[in-house]
Design a protein around this motif. Structure first.
Motif, mmCIF file in Angstrom:
data_model
loop_
_atom_site.group_PDB
_atom_site.id
_atom_site.type_symbol
_atom_site.label_atom_id
_atom_site.label_comp_id
_atom_site.label_asym_id
_atom_site.label_seq_id
_atom_site.Cartn_x
_atom_site.Cartn_y
_atom_site.Cartn_z
ATOM 1 N N UNK A 83 8.017 -37.206 15.603
ATOM 2 C CA UNK A 83 7.815 -37.042 14.659
ATOM 3 C C UNK A 83 8.165 -35.758 13.282
ATOM 4 N N UNK A 84 8.380 -34.650 15.007
ATOM 5 C CA UNK A 84 9.132 -33.513 13.684
ATOM 6 C C UNK A 84 10.296 -34.127 13.217
ATOM 7 N N UNK A 85 11.504 -34.844 14.214
ATOM 8 C CA UNK A 85 13.184 -35.416 14.058
ATOM 9 C C UNK A 85 12.768 -36.320 12.037
ATOM 10 N N UNK A 86 11.192 -36.743 12.647
ATOM 11 C CA UNK A 86 11.401 -37.901 11.423
ATOM 12 C C UNK A 86 10.998 -37.525 10.303
ATOM 13 N N UNK A 87 10.322 -36.464 10.227
ATOM 14 C CA UNK A 87 9.942 -35.702 8.824
ATOM 15 C C UNK A 87 11.363 -35.043 8.321
ATOM 16 N N UNK A 88 12.010 -34.131 9.373
ATOM 17 C CA UNK A 88 13.648 -33.657 9.115
ATOM 18 C C UNK A 88 14.738 -34.801 8.795
ATOM 19 N N UNK A 134 -4.935 -39.358 14.623
ATOM 20 C CA UNK A 134 -4.638 -40.766 14.065
ATOM 21 C C UNK A 134 -2.978 -40.693 14.511
ATOM 22 N N UNK A 135 -2.888 -39.924 14.898
ATOM 23 C CA UNK A 135 -0.782 -39.809 14.854
ATOM 24 C C UNK A 135 -0.299 -41.316 16.064
ATOM 25 N N UNK A 136 -1.384 -42.073 17.250
ATOM 26 C CA UNK A 136 -0.589 -42.590 17.015
ATOM 27 C C UNK A 136 -0.065 -44.383 16.113
ATOM 28 N N UNK A 137 -0.465 -43.711 15.142
ATOM 29 C CA UNK A 137 -0.698 -45.189 14.166
ATOM 30 C C UNK A 137 0.661 -45.179 14.405
ATOM 31 N N UNK A 138 1.715 -43.939 14.117
ATOM 32 C CA UNK A 138 3.204 -44.138 13.866
ATOM 33 C C UNK A 138 3.979 -44.240 14.617
ATOM 34 N N UNK A 139 3.608 -45.153 16.098
ATOM 35 C CA UNK A 139 3.905 -45.334 16.853
ATOM 36 C C UNK A 139 5.117 -46.252 16.764
ATOM 37 N N UNK A 190 5.025 -39.981 26.922
ATOM 38 C CA UNK A 190 5.001 -40.783 25.968
ATOM 39 C C UNK A 190 3.922 -39.876 24.829
ATOM 40 N N UNK A 191 2.665 -39.815 25.592
ATOM 41 C CA UNK A 191 2.220 -38.949 24.848
ATOM 42 C C UNK A 191 3.350 -37.839 24.254
ATOM 43 N N UNK A 192 3.843 -37.328 24.229
ATOM 44 C CA UNK A 192 4.580 -35.974 24.913
ATOM 45 C C UNK A 192 5.409 -36.138 23.433
ATOM 46 N N UNK A 193 6.640 -36.838 23.594
ATOM 47 C CA UNK A 193 7.898 -37.716 22.462
ATOM 48 C C UNK A 193 7.525 -38.068 21.734
ATOM 49 N N UNK A 205 9.375 -46.074 17.373
ATOM 50 C CA UNK A 205 10.300 -47.094 17.587
ATOM 51 C C UNK A 205 10.867 -48.052 17.131
ATOM 52 N N UNK A 206 10.757 -48.438 15.300
ATOM 53 C CA UNK A 206 11.696 -49.752 14.943
ATOM 54 C C UNK A 206 12.876 -48.474 15.029
#
Length: 341
Positions: free
Chosen positions: A200-205, A229-234, A192-195, A238-239
């Motif tokens: 995030x990269x795919x979401x940005x696209x 602060x990246x964990x706040x996007x998990x 999960x730490x790498x995924x 997931x949604x």
């Protein structure tokens, strides 16, 4: 399945056509990237199971088999645990495939979770290679990203995932289901730490319609990674995985490291049916961002009417090992047949 597997097994045979060694069969990796309910994997399980039983007897290596089952069922369970892989965008299909393998292996004393590591939920066409994750970019030629991204520790996390997955795949009968579940939970935690970075990269696209917008979102997410602060996007990611129009990236190289970390990387065989959908309808269903991403990842792709099946076959071929591999399916569209040839 017979057409796909027979040439692979034939190449493993010894002098005089002697069956392959059991270890050679258990080292094979067969994947269905759009598995549905798992019909192709079930048949692969049967055929490779029979080959494994033949190899045991030919080389006098019959293992200790539980007293309440026969060698065929025991062989099938080993094949399901070590050799078979599947992915599907529909989480219900993943559960159905688990049931299918559970039934063909008669694993009545094992939880359905005994193939959790092998049958995965995700979009086979939408995902990044490890190099792209390390670069934090969808461009396959992008360099490693800015200073400060050493905190991603992609290599370290994936190595830990690979070690845990190996313990799951090699587990003997005495290893309980709860022990396997603990190993899988630990592997998922590391993965999960790498995924997260790849998602995030795919979401940005997908969150931008134009290159400048996409680059801006990627920069925002990169700043979150660098600042810790990246964990706040998990939660939001997931949604998206289970939304009405889901975005469920599947990053092959980190999900199945045992297939892609070996010297000749990839699967021995890709089987199954591609997602048949005419080019006239596909982009209306999947959206322009998906079209743009596939054209970015698969270079030399031309035009907006490119067949989705052609992208499926390009991805499938990219997942195969060099030499001695097979891709088998029931039907090919004209554009996919041209790529196959």
């Amino acid at each position: 399945m017979r057409t796909t597997l027979e040439p692979i097994l034939a190449r493993l045979r010894g002098a005089g056509g002697r069956p392959p060694w059991p270890a050679q069969i258990l080292d094979l990796k067969v994947c269905d990237p759009a598995m549905g309910s798992g019909a192709f994997l079930v048949e692969a399980c049967r055929q490779l199971g029979d080959a494994l039983v033949e190899a045991w007897h030919a080389h006098d290596e019959v293992p200790m088999i539980p007293t309440d089952e026969d060698e065929v069922i025991f062989a099938r369970r080993l094949i399901a645990q070590r050799c078979l892989y599947g992915v599907d965008k529909n989480p219900v299909a993943v559960d159905l495939a688990k049931v299918s393998l559970w039934l063909v292996t008669l694993a009545r004393d094992h939880a359905l979770t005994f193939v959790d590591h092998a049958l995965r939920h995700g979009d086979s066409l939408v995902g990044l290679a490890r190099k792209q994750i390390e670069a934090f970019h969808w461009d396959p030629h992008a360099p490693r990203f800015q200073a400060g991204f050493e905190t991603m520790q992609v290599h370290e996390h994936v190595a830990k995932v690979a070690e845990l997955r190996q313990r799951i795949r090699a587990a003997v009968e005495s290893v309980s289901d709860w022990e396997l579940r603990d190993l899988w939970d630990e592997a998922q935690f590391e993965l999960g730490k790498v995924r997260l970075f790849g998602d995030l990269v795919i979401a940005a696209y997908f969150e931008g319609d134009k290159p400048k917008e996409r680059e801006g979102k990627r920069s925002d997410y990169a700043s979150a990674v660098s600042s810790g602060e990246v964990d706040r996007h998990r939660g939001s990611l997931e949604e998206l995985r289970y939304a009405e129009q889901p975005l469920a990236p599947f990053h092959w190289e980190i999900e199945f490291p045992e297939a892609f970390d070996r010297e000749n990387r990839g699967f021995d065989a890709i089987v199954g049916n591609p997602p048949f959908m005419s080019s006239r309808n596909v982009w209306a269903v999947l959206g322009p961002s998906c079209r743009d991403l596939l054209q970015t990842v698969h270079e030399q792709t031309g035009g907006k009417a490119v067949d989705l099946v052609a992208h499926f076959f390009r991805r499938s071929f990219s997942l195969l090992r060099q030499n001695g591999t097979r891709l088998g399916c029931l039907r090919l569209t004209p554009s996919a047949r041209a790529i196959h040839e």
